[in-house]
Design a protein around this motif. Structure first.
Motif, mmCIF file in Angstrom:
data_model
loop_
_atom_site.group_PDB
_atom_site.id
_atom_site.type_symbol
_atom_site.label_atom_id
_atom_site.label_comp_id
_atom_site.label_asym_id
_atom_site.label_seq_id
_atom_site.Cartn_x
_atom_site.Cartn_y
_atom_site.Cartn_z
ATOM 1 N N HIS A 184 58.772 37.588 60.625
ATOM 2 C CA HIS A 184 57.547 36.777 60.559
ATOM 3 C C HIS A 184 57.502 35.789 61.726
ATOM 4 N N ASN A 185 58.619 35.131 61.985
ATOM 5 C CA ASN A 185 58.662 34.130 63.050
ATOM 6 C C ASN A 185 58.511 34.761 64.436
ATOM 7 N N ALA A 186 59.068 35.968 64.618
ATOM 8 C CA ALA A 186 58.935 36.655 65.910
ATOM 9 C C ALA A 186 57.466 36.974 66.201
ATOM 10 N N LEU A 187 56.706 37.304 65.171
ATOM 11 C CA LEU A 187 55.271 37.544 65.360
ATOM 12 C C LEU A 187 54.551 36.248 65.751
ATOM 13 N N ASP A 188 54.969 35.124 65.154
ATOM 14 C CA ASP A 188 54.389 33.830 65.541
ATOM 15 C C ASP A 188 54.710 33.502 67.006
ATOM 16 N N LEU A 189 55.958 33.775 67.413
ATOM 17 C CA LEU A 189 56.364 33.529 68.806
ATOM 18 C C LEU A 189 55.572 34.421 69.762
ATOM 19 N N ALA A 190 55.341 35.674 69.359
ATOM 20 C CA ALA A 190 54.567 36.593 70.198
ATOM 21 C C ALA A 190 53.146 36.061 70.397
ATOM 22 N N ASP A 191 52.535 35.536 69.327
ATOM 23 C CA ASP A 191 51.195 34.954 69.439
ATOM 24 C C ASP A 191 51.185 33.750 70.369
ATOM 25 N N ALA A 192 52.216 32.904 70.262
ATOM 26 C CA ALA A 192 52.303 31.722 71.136
ATOM 27 C C ALA A 192 52.425 32.140 72.597
ATOM 28 N N CYS A 193 53.190 33.207 72.854
ATOM 29 C CA CYS A 193 53.334 33.721 74.227
ATOM 30 C C CYS A 193 52.007 34.281 74.740
ATOM 31 N N LEU A 194 51.300 35.001 73.882
ATOM 32 C CA LEU A 194 50.001 35.567 74.278
ATOM 33 C C LEU A 194 49.015 34.456 74.630
ATOM 34 N N ASP A 195 49.039 33.388 73.844
ATOM 35 C CA ASP A 195 48.151 32.245 74.132
ATOM 36 C C ASP A 195 48.470 31.656 75.504
ATOM 37 N N ARG A 196 49.766 31.487 75.801
ATOM 38 C CA ARG A 196 50.164 30.865 77.062
ATOM 39 C C ARG A 196 49.872 31.782 78.248
ATOM 40 N N ILE A 197 50.127 33.080 78.101
ATOM 41 C CA ILE A 197 49.879 34.022 79.209
ATOM 42 C C ILE A 197 48.398 34.065 79.555
ATOM 43 N N ALA A 198 47.546 33.954 78.527
ATOM 44 C CA ALA A 198 46.092 33.970 78.763
ATOM 45 C C ALA A 198 45.652 32.765 79.592
ATOM 46 N N GLN A 199 46.414 31.659 79.531
ATOM 47 C CA GLN A 199 46.065 30.441 80.279
ATOM 48 C C GLN A 199 46.621 30.437 81.701
ATOM 49 N N LEU A 200 47.593 31.306 81.975
ATOM 50 C CA LEU A 200 48.233 31.302 83.293
ATOM 51 C C LEU A 200 47.296 31.884 84.348
#
Length: 380
Positions: free
Chosen positions: A277-293
């Motif tokens: 469950h937590n790995a999926l949350d981390l993946a979402d956080a990474c996707l959010d950050r990559i979209a801003q780069l």
């Protein structure tokens, strides 16, 4: 003169019996052999016999250059190929003093967490199967296919991704991939409660696993056990939090280190599920950050012949199954002088020597299945 006593009739019941589990057995996840000495239905002595799959990867590393060893390194734990590659490239980059582009750092973190979920889903499905519940494995493979499709699209590989490179990643994202990855993560998350309800909510599963195979923290430390198995015994250690690498230093608010105190089979399964469950949350956080780069490179330009400077370094990562480490020794050549692999499963499986004696044969499969190992990771 030697005196021999021959047992007649009931005397034979007191003799020990040697039982081989494997090397081909459904619960050994490959060609592992357990040599058990039994007294009736109770295990007196347990000896894991390894080496049936040994490829000699550490020796092969010495005959391959730094681009080629990535291909060898991603195969020992075939469920965690991306994470295996990561340790090698981090070690070489450290030797070279190389800075990796920010975009590549976040992408590596994202793919490492997707790979973590893929690994855990396999065990979330196969463990109930070993205890007689066939349904969860079908759910697990459906969710794996959701994530495999985006991993395959970006890398071209289904199991051995070969996507890491010294200095970054092989290439940038395909158009629209971030949206498809976000959709896949959301789809998997929406159905993960199947394992909470169908497996953890099953009284037969809980009866077979609660209080069975209790691993003491002292044994964890003594044998170098790591990963979800160690954390299920109350050993609160995770490299992503305690010695951050990649982008984990910026993800501390999302990262949750899951622990339990019971140390039994049920606790190990709960840790694995909650970590998914937590790995999926981390993946979402990474996707959010990559979209801003901003757009930018995902790798560094390398010379045609890549040579690491003379010296030694140790790079360790928190792989899905535990601590994975590479000790790299270089003499300034294009190939490693020595590359020692510290794999998670090799250490974890040793604890069975302490854990199995005194337990019933009927509980052996439950304990073995809860150790979440890959035999290639043991044999290297």
């Amino acid at each position: 003169m030697t005196e021999t006593t021959v047992g007649i009739g009931g005397a034979a019941e007191s003799t020990d019996m040697v039982l081989n589990i494997g090397p081909q057995h459904p619960s050994t996840h490959g060609v592992l052999r357990l040599r058990l000495v039994l007294d009736g239905e109770r295990i007196q002595h347990a000896e894991p016999v390894i080496g049936y799959m040994h490829r000699g990867a550490e020796k092969l590393f010495e005959a391959r250059d730094y681009r080629q060893i990535i291909m060898l390194a991603n195969r020992h734990d075939w469920l965690s190929a991306f994470s295996n590659e990561l340790g090698v490239v981090l070690a070489v980059e450290r030797m070279l003093g190389m800075e990796v582009p920010e975009r590549a750092v976040w992408l590596r973190t994202l793919l490492a967490e997707l790979n973590r979920v893929l690994n855990h889903l396999m065990f979330l499905g196969s463990y109930p199967l070993e205890l007689g519940g066939i349904t969860p494995v079908f759910h697990a493979f459906r969710e794996r296919e959701e994530l495999q499709s985006v991993m395959e699209e970006i890398s071209g590989g289904r199991m051995h991704y070969m996507f890491n490179r010294v200095g970054g990643l092989k290439e940038d994202l395909p158009a629209g991939w971030l949206g498809r990855a976000r959709h896949a993560v959301a789809e998997v998350r929406s159905r993960m409660d199947v394992f909470d309800n169908l497996v953890l909510g099953n009284e037969i599963f809980r009866g077979r696993t609660r209080g069975v195979g209790v691993l003491a923290p002292e044994t964890v430390h003594g044998y170098g056990v790591s990963g979800p198995i160690a954390r299920a015994s109350g050993v609160d250690f995770d490299l992503r939090r305690d010695e951050p690498y990649l982008a984990y230093g910026e993800l501390q608010s999302t990262l949750k280190v899951v622990t339990r105190e019971e140390g039994d089979c049920l606790a190990r399964f709960e840790c694995l599920l909650e970590q998914s469950h937590n790995a999926l949350d981390l993946a979402d956080a990474c996707l959010d950050r990559i979209a801003q780069l901003p757009p930018g490179p995902v790798n560094q330009r390398l010379p045609k012949v890549l040579k690491a400077p003379e010296g030694a370094t140790y790079a360790w990562t928190e792989n899905p199954l535990g601590i994975n480490g590479y000790y790299l020794v270089s003499k300034g050549d294009k190939t490693p002088y020595r590359l020692k692999l510290r794999s998670a499963s090799f250490n974890n499986i040793q604890a069975l020597v302490e854990l199995l004696p005194g337990t019933l044969v009927a509980d052996m499969v439950a304990i073995l299945g809860s150790f979440f190992f890959v035999v290639g990771d043991i044999d290297k």
